[in-house]
Design a protein around this motif. Structure first.
Motif, PDB file in Angstrom:
ATOM      1  N   VAL A 141       0.851  -1.196   0.000  1.00 42.71           N
ATOM      2  CA  VAL A 141       0.000   0.000   0.000  1.00 42.71           C
ATOM      3  C   VAL A 141       0.883   1.242   0.000  1.00 42.71           C
ATOM      4  O   VAL A 141       1.804   1.364   0.816  1.00 42.71           O
ATOM      5  CB  VAL A 141      -0.935   0.027   1.221  1.00 42.71           C
ATOM      6  CG1 VAL A 141      -1.793   1.295   1.225  1.00 42.71           C
ATOM      7  CG2 VAL A 141      -1.824  -1.213   1.252  1.00 42.71           C
ATOM      8  N   ALA A 142       0.596   2.176  -0.900  1.00 38.39           N
ATOM      9  CA  ALA A 142       1.245   3.485  -0.928  1.00 38.39           C
ATOM     10  C   ALA A 142       0.195   4.540  -0.603  1.00 38.39           C
ATOM     11  O   ALA A 142      -0.868   4.562  -1.228  1.00 38.39           O
ATOM     12  CB  ALA A 142       1.875   3.757  -2.288  1.00 38.39           C
ATOM     13  N   ILE A 143       0.499   5.397   0.355  1.00 35.19           N
ATOM     14  CA  ILE A 143      -0.455   6.407   0.793  1.00 35.19           C
ATOM     15  C   ILE A 143       0.145   7.787   0.586  1.00 35.19           C
ATOM     16  O   ILE A 143       1.274   8.062   1.010  1.00 35.19           O
ATOM     17  CB  ILE A 143      -0.816   6.223   2.278  1.00 35.19           C
ATOM     18  CG1 ILE A 143      -1.446   4.838   2.499  1.00 35.19           C
ATOM     19  CG2 ILE A 143      -1.768   7.323   2.749  1.00 35.19           C
ATOM     20  CD1 ILE A 143      -1.692   4.500   3.953  1.00 35.19           C
ATOM     21  N   ALA A 144      -0.594   8.654  -0.089  1.00 36.10           N
ATOM     22  CA  ALA A 144      -0.193  10.051  -0.253  1.00 36.10           C
ATOM     23  C   ALA A 144      -0.830  10.863   0.858  1.00 36.10           C
ATOM     24  O   ALA A 144      -2.052  10.980   0.928  1.00 36.10           O
ATOM     25  CB  ALA A 144      -0.646  10.570  -1.612  1.00 36.10           C
ATOM     26  N   GLY A 145       0.006  11.399   1.748  1.00 35.33           N
ATOM     27  CA  GLY A 145      -0.498  12.258   2.806  1.00 35.33           C
ATOM     28  C   GLY A 145      -0.480  11.588   4.161  1.00 35.33           C
ATOM     29  O   GLY A 145      -1.058  10.512   4.345  1.00 35.33           O
ATOM     30  N   ALA A 146       0.197  12.220   5.131  1.00 36.84           N
ATOM     31  CA  ALA A 146       0.252  11.703   6.498  1.00 36.84           C
ATOM     32  C   ALA A 146      -0.617  12.552   7.407  1.00 36.84           C
ATOM     33  O   ALA A 146      -0.203  12.976   8.498  1.00 36.84           O
ATOM     34  CB  ALA A 146       1.692  11.669   6.996  1.00 36.84           C
ATOM     35  N   GLY A 147      -1.845  12.845   6.940  1.00 40.23           N
ATOM     36  CA  GLY A 147      -2.840  13.485   7.789  1.00 40.23           C
ATOM     37  C   GLY A 147      -3.642  12.415   8.510  1.00 40.23           C
ATOM     38  O   GLY A 147      -3.279  11.240   8.537  1.00 40.23           O
ATOM     39  N   TRP A 148      -4.797  12.816   9.060  1.00 38.34           N
ATOM     40  CA  TRP A 148      -5.604  11.859   9.827  1.00 38.34           C
ATOM     41  C   TRP A 148      -6.077  10.697   8.960  1.00 38.34           C
ATOM     42  O   TRP A 148      -5.975   9.531   9.367  1.00 38.34           O
ATOM     43  CB  TRP A 148      -6.788  12.566  10.464  1.00 38.34           C
ATOM     44  CG  TRP A 148      -6.385  13.562  11.506  1.00 38.34           C
ATOM     45  CD1 TRP A 148      -6.561  14.908  11.485  1.00 38.34           C
ATOM     46  CD2 TRP A 148      -5.694  13.283  12.728  1.00 38.34           C
ATOM     47  NE1 TRP A 148      -6.032  15.483  12.608  1.00 38.34           N
ATOM     48  CE2 TRP A 148      -5.504  14.514  13.393  1.00 38.34           C
ATOM     49  CE3 TRP A 148      -5.224  12.106  13.334  1.00 38.34           C
ATOM     50  CZ2 TRP A 148      -4.854  14.606  14.620  1.00 38.34           C
ATOM     51  CZ3 TRP A 148      -4.580  12.184  14.561  1.00 38.34           C
ATOM     52  CH2 TRP A 148      -4.403  13.428  15.188  1.00 38.34           C
ATOM     53  N   GLY A 150      -4.804   9.541   6.119  1.00 39.81           N
ATOM     54  CA  GLY A 150      -3.680   8.713   5.715  1.00 39.81           C
ATOM     55  C   GLY A 150      -3.191   7.823   6.836  1.00 39.81           C
ATOM     56  O   GLY A 150      -2.908   6.635   6.629  1.00 39.81           O
ATOM     57  N   LEU A 151      -3.078   8.367   8.048  1.00 40.02           N
ATOM     58  CA  LEU A 151      -2.578   7.588   9.171  1.00 40.02           C
ATOM     59  C   LEU A 151      -3.567   6.512   9.594  1.00 40.02           C
ATOM     60  O   LEU A 151      -3.169   5.383   9.935  1.00 40.02           O
ATOM     61  CB  LEU A 151      -2.254   8.496  10.355  1.00 40.02           C
ATOM     62  CG  LEU A 151      -1.096   9.484  10.155  1.00 40.02           C
ATOM     63  CD1 LEU A 151      -0.821  10.222  11.467  1.00 40.02           C
ATOM     64  CD2 LEU A 151       0.171   8.794   9.665  1.00 40.02           C
ATOM     65  N   GLU A 152      -4.853   6.832   9.604  1.00 42.99           N
ATOM     66  CA  GLU A 152      -5.843   5.821   9.987  1.00 42.99           C
ATOM     67  C   GLU A 152      -5.895   4.684   8.971  1.00 42.99           C
ATOM     68  O   GLU A 152      -6.028   3.509   9.344  1.00 42.99           O
ATOM     69  CB  GLU A 152      -7.215   6.482  10.144  1.00 42.99           C
ATOM     70  CG  GLU A 152      -7.304   7.347  11.385  1.00 42.99           C
ATOM     71  CD  GLU A 152      -8.558   8.174  11.481  1.00 42.99           C
ATOM     72  OE1 GLU A 152      -8.716   8.888  12.476  1.00 42.99           O
ATOM     73  OE2 GLU A 152      -9.410   8.102  10.554  1.00 42.99           O
ATOM     74  N   ILE A 153      -5.757   5.023   7.702  1.00 46.46           N
ATOM     75  CA  ILE A 153      -5.736   3.973   6.677  1.00 46.46           C
ATOM     76  C   ILE A 153      -4.455   3.154   6.783  1.00 46.46           C
ATOM     77  O   ILE A 153      -4.467   1.927   6.616  1.00 46.46           O
ATOM     78  CB  ILE A 153      -5.905   4.587   5.281  1.00 46.46           C
ATOM     79  CG1 ILE A 153      -7.329   5.146   5.137  1.00 46.46           C
ATOM     80  CG2 ILE A 153      -5.625   3.562   4.186  1.00 46.46           C
ATOM     81  CD1 ILE A 153      -7.554   5.973   3.904  1.00 46.46           C
ATOM     82  N   ALA A 154      -3.337   3.806   7.103  1.00 47.63           N
ATOM     83  CA  ALA A 154      -2.090   3.069   7.317  1.00 47.63           C
ATOM     84  C   ALA A 154      -2.257   2.061   8.447  1.00 47.63           C
ATOM     85  O   ALA A 154      -1.803   0.908   8.342  1.00 47.63           O
ATOM     86  CB  ALA A 154      -0.960   4.042   7.634  1.00 47.63           C
TER      87      ALA A 154
END
Length: 371
Positions: A141-148, A150-154
């Protein structure tokens, strides 16, 4: 009186509920683009995405509530025009509905990535369904954005065993929201769970991952208001009673730019608490009650074994220091953001006995404090 609500999300549903609770007996028409009845969005990147919540649990009301309370719920219909002179909204079907009071609860839409290929955006229930299925394969998984988001999906992806890489142009997660000190705490939390961060980087145009997710913020859905000539400045501009520049039209939720006496500026808050409280306040204001909506921004998040709540606001970099109390390494602490000797925001992590009560008192009190 005929009350029309454009936007069948949490804000719109709470406004309809409050109108009835306050004794309003006129017609209520609640119009939404989605075919799903109103639901809450936080579970889409939390419990529902993880599979811990059933679908019915995310809905604001059960299916029978709307008929029982004489709310004309129009799903799968889009408002394409607003005629202020005639006091009418026009649907994409061509039907026109008259209003005496109108609430715009049109919410916000995810900002899009300028890349090719399949990208997941988590805003609607169907988005969470699709992402949950994709994460079930256990692929990278690649996630763009380390906001809320992005972090919850991570966190959800790691719970399903997926390798996760998060791309964030800022130097820490949540950099503009929490600053580097507490942003660093969340970086450490996710690294301990196996997440790889690429700070100072944007997602590549062709990411090497099985699943690509974007969590790069949202923009308010102001198109209808703009076309109707209402005042718009990063959201629909409202007064303390949530009235727009047209006294018969109100706005609440993600789309509304509301004056804050606490912070001396307009704030547009894209979080669950504002959706509920704003919908309730707008309904009371529509009924002629003297409303002064001035809630402190509030949000919460659940990631791994960490639950947190935050209240307050500051502009990026708009504080002098952060004071913590408790055990940061043990993931049980409070944090206070200080500007000019005064608390402007507060947060707790895994300390539910007192919650945010003391932080709210300190923010509202505005008294100078030493550390």
């Amino acid at each position: 009186m005929n009350a029309v609500i454009v936007g069948a999300g949490l804000t719109g549903a709470k406004a309809a509920e409050t109108l009835r609770e306050e004794g309003f007996t006129g017609q209520i028409v609640l119009i939404g683009e989605e075919t799903e009845r109103p639901y809450e969005r936080p579970p889409l990147s939390k419990g529902y995405l993880l599979g811990d919540q059933e679908r019915d649990a995310v809905h604001v009301h059960d299916a029978q509530w709307y008929d029982k309370n004489s709310v004309d719920l129009r799903l799968g219909q889009r408002v394409v025009g607003l005629d202020r002179a005639a006091h009418e909204v026009e649907l994409d079907s061509g039907e026109r509905i008259r209003y005496d009071k109108l609430l715009l609860a049109t919410g916000a839409s995810p900002r899009r990535l300028p890349i090719d290929g399949d990208v997941h955006y988590v805003r609607r229930l169907e988005d969470s369904d699709r992402l949950r299925e994709a994460l079930g394969s256990g692929g990278s998984v690649a996630i763009a954005g380390a906001g809320w988001i992005g972090l919850e999906i991570a966190a959800a992806a790691r719970a399903k065993g997926c390798p996760v890489t998060v791309y964030e142009p800022a130097p820490t997660p949540l950099h503009a929201v929490l600053g580097p000190e507490i942003g660093g705490f969340f970086a450490d939390l996710h690294r301990a769970e196996g997440v790889e961060f690429r700070f100072g980087e944007s997602l590549p145009g062709k990411p090497n991952a099985d699943v690509v997710v974007a969590g790069i913020g949202a923009r308010p859905n102001t198109e209808l208001a703009e076309a109707a000539g209402l005042t718009v400045e990063d959201g629909i501009v409202v007064d303390a009673g949530l009235r727009t520049s047209d006294p018969d039209i109100y706005a609440a939720g993600d789309v509304a730019a509301v004056p804050s006496t606490q912070y001396g500026r307009r704030l547009r808050v894209e979080h669950w608490g504002n959706a509920i409280a704003g919908g309730q306040a707008a309904a009371k204001s529509m009924l002629g009650n003297d409303i002064s909506y001035d809630e402190l921004p509030y949000f919460f998040s659940d990631q791994y074994d960490v639950g947190m709540e935050f209240t307050g606001w500051f502009a990026p970099g708009g504080y002098d220091r952060v004071v913590t109390r408790g055990d940061v390494a043990g993931r049980a602490f409070r944090a206070f953001w200080i500007a000019d000797g005064r608390v402007v925001a507060g947060m707790h992590v895994n300390l539910w006995d007192e919650g945010l009560g003391r932080a709210r008192e300190l923010i509202h009190g505005g008294l100078p404090l030493d550390d």
